[in-house]
Design an enzyme around this catalytic site. Structure first.
Site, PDB file in Angstrom:
ATOM      1  N   ARG A 180     -18.365-106.917 131.464  1.00 27.12           N
ATOM      2  CA  ARG A 180     -17.295-106.868 131.446  1.00 27.12           C
ATOM      3  C   ARG A 180     -16.468-108.148 131.510  1.00 27.12           C
ATOM      4  NH1 ARG A 180     -11.983-104.521 131.043  1.00 27.12           N
ATOM      5  NH2 ARG A 180     -10.931-104.445 132.894  1.00 27.12           N
ATOM      6  N   TYR A 191      -8.524 -99.746 130.866  1.00 28.08           N
ATOM      7  CA  TYR A 191      -9.933-100.051 131.255  1.00 28.08           C
ATOM      8  C   TYR A 191     -10.001-100.461 132.666  1.00 28.08           C
ATOM      9  CZ  TYR A 191     -10.888 -99.334 126.334  1.00 28.08           C
ATOM     10  OH  TYR A 191     -10.889 -98.641 125.202  1.00 28.08           O
ATOM     11  N   SER A 242      -2.541-101.216 126.392  1.00 27.76           N
ATOM     12  CA  SER A 242      -3.776-101.766 126.719  1.00 27.76           C
ATOM     13  C   SER A 242      -4.282-102.956 125.609  1.00 27.76           C
ATOM     14  CB  SER A 242      -4.711-100.574 126.592  1.00 27.76           C
ATOM     15  OG  SER A 242      -6.267-100.934 126.687  1.00 27.76           O
ATOM     16  N   ASN A 243      -5.323-103.733 126.070  1.00 19.88           N
ATOM     17  CA  ASN A 243      -5.841-104.503 125.208  1.00 19.88           C
ATOM     18  C   ASN A 243      -6.760-103.675 124.012  1.00 19.88           C
ATOM     19  OD1 ASN A 243      -4.799-106.901 126.132  1.00 19.88           O
ATOM     20  ND2 ASN A 243      -6.703-107.435 127.479  1.00 19.88           N
ATOM     21  N   ASP A 251      -2.472 -99.316 132.125  1.00 22.03           N
ATOM     22  CA  ASP A 251      -3.568 -99.937 131.632  1.00 22.03           C
ATOM     23  C   ASP A 251      -4.743 -98.882 131.569  1.00 22.03           C
ATOM     24  OD1 ASP A 251      -5.462-102.148 131.429  1.00 22.03           O
ATOM     25  OD2 ASP A 251      -6.355-101.464 133.184  1.00 22.03           O
TER      26      ASP A 251
HETATM   27  C1  LAC Z   1      -6.822-103.129 129.268  1.00 20.01           C
HETATM   28  C2  LAC Z   1      -7.958-103.859 130.062  1.00 20.01           C
HETATM   29  C3  LAC Z   1      -7.218-104.950 130.395  1.00 20.01           C
HETATM   30  O1  LAC Z   1      -7.169-101.820 129.073  1.00 20.01           O
HETATM   31  O2  LAC Z   1      -8.135-103.345 131.055  1.00 20.01           O
HETATM   32  O3  LAC Z   1      -5.786-103.528 128.609  1.00 20.01           O
END
Ligand code: LAC
Length: 244
Positions: free
Chosen positions: A59, A30, A136-137, A28
């Site tokens: 956030r 973030y 990641s998102n 991941d």
């Molecule tokens: C990401 C967020 C959920 O990086 O932290 O996908």
């Protein structure tokens, strides 16, 4: 026959899948690699006395909007969702976020600080011959910019964004992307995240999952799919992976 997960179309892993050798790790971004709260000092500089509250609400809203948009089936990319979360948070706190301040805060998201254990951890894992990726998102340009700033871009075999399927975590479809992009079987992938809800999403989708519990006091979410492996730092991973 026992029905373990009524109402769901995905098979219930019950607990963590049986583990064999791990050949690849997906991280991941973030909160795991990049410190989203490194924007707090800029928030404080712009809005004295409100920096921490603004960064925290920003956030929270960013995450909430990803979930809402996935449920509404109205995807907008993470850059837009992040900006919408900032605008909402500033309005809720009655802060005057003009275009100049908004632009500076959004730009800060392109160059977030990296946690100190990230680069040495990735270097050690890379030296073990593992394939490494971000999953990641984040919107692809945001992820690539943050990875370059952090000096970790060369350690990554892939930067995988939900943008290609237009749905956010914890949709099980997102966790499928790691095996596809890294050309390895799903069983040989480990997923690493500091976001416990993300870890539970990955366990539910059938991945071997490692939760980086960055804050000792942080409890696990009550979602029913706790990850079996809990570490404090990325640099804790090599020993655990070797023991598989
Ligand atoms: C990401 C967020 C959920 O990086 O932290 O996908």
């Amino acid at each position: 026959m026992q029905i373990t997960n009524p109402g769901s179309l995905i098979p219930d892993p019950g607990s963590q899948p049986a583990t064999g050798a791990i050949n690849a790790l997906a991280f991941d971004a973030y909160g795991t690699l990049f410190d989203v709260f490194s924007v707090t000092s800029l928030c404080e500089q712009m809005f004295p006395g409100n920096g921490t509250t603004l960064a925290t609400m920003w956030r929270a809203k960013q995450l909430q909007y990803t979930l809402l948009r996935s449920m509404m089936d109205r995807y907008k990319d993470f850059w837009q969702v992040t900006q919408d979360g900032l605008v909402y948070a500033a309005r809720a706190l009655k802060l005057d976020l003009d275009v100049g301040k908004r632009t500076r805060l959004m730009d800060a998201y392109m160059t977030l600080a990296t946690f100190p254990d990230v680069k040495p951890g990735l270097q050690q894992l890379k030296a073990m011959g593992l394939r490494l990726a971000v999953l990641s998102n984040g919107e692809p340009r945001m992820l690539e910019s943050a990875a370059r700033t952090a000096g970790i871009a060369d350690l990554l075999d892939a930067v995988i964004s939900v943008d290609e399927i237009q749905v956010f975590k914890p949709s099980p479809r997102v966790y499928e992307l790691a095996a596809t992009h890294l050309h390895v079987s799903r069983g040989s992938i480990g997923f690493v995240t500091s976001n416990n809800w993300d870890a539970q999403g990955a366990v539910s989708a059938g991945l071997t999952t490692f939760w980086i519990q960055r804050a000792a006091a942080e409890p696990a979410e009550e979602l029913g799919y706790p990850p079996a492996h809990v570490v404090r730092l990325l640099t804790d991973l090599p020993n655990i992976i070797r023991s598989f």
